[in-house]
Design a protein around this motif. Structure first.
Motif, PDB file in Angstrom:
ATOM      1  N   GLU A 144       0.827  -1.206   0.000  1.00  0.00           N
ATOM      2  CA  GLU A 144       0.000   0.000   0.000  1.00  0.00           C
ATOM      3  C   GLU A 144       0.863   1.258   0.000  1.00  0.00           C
ATOM      4  O   GLU A 144       0.584   2.227  -0.712  1.00  0.00           O
ATOM      5  N   SER A 145       1.922   1.234   0.772  1.00  0.00           N
ATOM      6  CA  SER A 145       2.749   2.436   0.921  1.00  0.00           C
ATOM      7  C   SER A 145       3.527   2.757  -0.347  1.00  0.00           C
ATOM      8  O   SER A 145       3.723   3.925  -0.685  1.00  0.00           O
ATOM      9  N   PHE A 146       3.984   1.747  -1.069  1.00  0.00           N
ATOM     10  CA  PHE A 146       4.812   1.963  -2.261  1.00  0.00           C
ATOM     11  C   PHE A 146       4.042   1.730  -3.562  1.00  0.00           C
ATOM     12  O   PHE A 146       4.647   1.500  -4.612  1.00  0.00           O
ATOM     13  N   ALA A 147       2.738   1.857  -3.509  1.00  0.00           N
ATOM     14  CA  ALA A 147       1.904   1.549  -4.676  1.00  0.00           C
ATOM     15  C   ALA A 147       2.096   2.531  -5.826  1.00  0.00           C
ATOM     16  O   ALA A 147       1.772   2.216  -6.967  1.00  0.00           O
ATOM     17  N   GLY A 148       2.623   3.705  -5.567  1.00  0.00           N
ATOM     18  CA  GLY A 148       2.654   4.745  -6.591  1.00  0.00           C
ATOM     19  C   GLY A 148       3.931   4.852  -7.403  1.00  0.00           C
ATOM     20  O   GLY A 148       4.170   5.889  -8.039  1.00  0.00           O
ATOM     21  N   PHE A 149       4.763   3.796  -7.434  1.00  0.00           N
ATOM     22  CA  PHE A 149       6.072   3.911  -8.089  1.00  0.00           C
ATOM     23  C   PHE A 149       6.223   3.024  -9.328  1.00  0.00           C
ATOM     24  O   PHE A 149       7.322   2.828  -9.812  1.00  0.00           O
ATOM     25  N   GLY A 150       5.109   2.491  -9.814  1.00  0.00           N
ATOM     26  CA  GLY A 150       5.169   1.781 -11.081  1.00  0.00           C
ATOM     27  C   GLY A 150       5.314   0.291 -10.998  1.00  0.00           C
ATOM     28  O   GLY A 150       5.511  -0.367 -12.021  1.00  0.00           O
ATOM     29  N   GLY A 151       5.218  -0.277  -9.822  1.00  0.00           N
ATOM     30  CA  GLY A 151       5.283  -1.717  -9.701  1.00  0.00           C
ATOM     31  C   GLY A 151       6.059  -2.184  -8.493  1.00  0.00           C
ATOM     32  O   GLY A 151       7.054  -1.573  -8.096  1.00  0.00           O
ATOM     33  N   ILE A 152       5.584  -3.262  -7.892  1.00  0.00           N
ATOM     34  CA  ILE A 152       6.220  -3.864  -6.721  1.00  0.00           C
ATOM     35  C   ILE A 152       6.397  -5.351  -6.986  1.00  0.00           C
ATOM     36  O   ILE A 152       5.477  -6.027  -7.454  1.00  0.00           O
TER      37      ILE A 152
END
Length: 267
Positions: A195-203
Motif C-alpha cells: 500500500e505504501s509503495f503503490a505509486g512507483f510503477g510496480g512492486i
C-alpha cells in the motif's frame, strides 16, 4: 573513523515505536588501514564504490523518520560494505561466498580482485562484524522489552541493470522489490508495504534480491520480530551509478514514512 568510536549508530526513535529502520549499505567510508588491504587504485575503488553503495538510502531513512507520525529508530552503518558486509553470514552458510562476497569481500561487483587471494578476513570480522551484530541484536531486544515487538525494515537500493556479481540477476527488476522471510514477514506487514509503495510503477517480491535481516538470536524462533527488506531501484531517485539524488528521493521517503506509520499503528 577510528576504533575508539563505533562504526555504526543507533538513532533514537519514539519510546513506543517498534520499528527499526536498518541502513547497512549507504556509506563509502573505509578506514585507512582497511584501505591498505584493497588492491584497487583510488580511481578503481571510486568506481567500485559507485556500484556497490546503496547511495542516499541513509537520507531516505532520515527523511522518513522525520515525516513519520511515530518516529522510528534508525540503525545506520557508518562504514562501506567493502569493509565488512553486516548482512552476510560470516561463515560457510553465506551463498555469496561463491562470488567472493561473503562478510568480507575479496571480489568486486565485476568479479575482479578486491583483495589478495590469501587475505585473512577474520580480524575484520572480529573488529567490525561482531560488534555490529551485537548492537543490532541489542536494539531489537530493547524494542521487544519496551513494546513487546520489533519490526526491522531494511532500506536498500539496487541498480537498474544487473551487475556481474549478482547470483539471481536474471529475474525481474521492479521499481520496488520487497524482500521477505516466510517466518518473519507476516501478511499484514507485506500488505502495508504494498500500500505504501503503490505509486512507483510496480512492486515485486524477492527479485532480484530476497530475504530479510533478523538477528540470529531471534531468527526463526521469535514471531514478535517482524522483518522486511525494501529494495529501491536506483533510477527512481538518483543518477546511476553513483551520482546525486533527484526529486524521487522525497517521494520515496514519504512512502517509507507511510509504511512506518502503518506498522507502528500511528497511521
Amino acid at each position: 573513523m577510528t576504533d575508539t568510536a563505533p562504526s555504526f549508530r543507533l538513532h533514537p526513535g519514539a519510546p513506543d515505536s517498534p520499528v527499526i529502520l536498518h541502513v547497512p549499505h549507504s556509506s563509502r567510508v573505509i578506514p585507512e588501514d582497511v584501505r591498505a588491504g584493497i588492491v584497487l587504485d583510488d580511481r578503481e575503488l571510486g568506481v567500485e564504490s559507485d556500484h556497490i553503495t546503496d547511495a542516499h538510502t541513509a537520507e531516505i531513512a532520515e527523511a522518513a523518520a522525520e515525516a513519520a507520525g511515530r518516529t522510528p529508530w534508525r540503525f545506520v552503518n557508518g562504514l562501506s560494505r567493502l569493509v565488512v558486509d553486516p548482512e552476510r553470514f560470516p561463515d560457510e552458510r553465506e551463498e555469496m561466498l561463491a562470488a567472493g562476497m561473503g562478510a568480507v569481500y575479496t571480489r568486486t561487483t565485476h568479479r575482479e580482485d578486491l583483495r589478495r587471494a590469501d587475505f585473512d578476513g577474520r580480524p575484520l570480522i572480529e573488529r567490525y562484524f561482531r560488534p555490529y551484530a551485537a548492537a543490532m541484536t541489542a536494539a531489537v531486544t530493547e524494542r521487544l522489552d519496551a513494546v513487546g515487538r520489533a519490526v526491522v525494515i531494511d532500506v536498500h537500493s539496487y541498480p537498474t541493470k544487473a551487475l556481474p556479481y549478482e547470483l539471481h540477476g536474471d529475474g525481474p527488476r521492479p521499481p520496488v522489490c520487497l524482500g521477505t522471510d516466510s517466518f518473519h514477514t507476516p501478511p499484514a506487514l507485506l500488505d502495508a508495504a504494498r500500500e505504501s509503495f503503490a505509486g512507483f510503477g510496480g512492486i515485486g517480491l524477492d527479485s532480484p534480491f530476497a530475504g530479510t535481516y533478523v538477528p540470529l538470536r531471534y531468527y526463526g524462533t521469535a514471531a514478535n520480530v517482524g522483518a522486511l527488506m525494501v529494495e529501491i531501484r536506483r533510477d527512481l531517485y538518483m543518477e546511476e551509478p553513483g551520482g546525486p539524488a533527484g526529486p524521487g528521493l522525497d517521494a520515496l521517503a514519504a512512502a517509507l514514512a507511510q509504511l512506518v506509520d502503518r506498522v507502528s499503528g500511528s497511521a
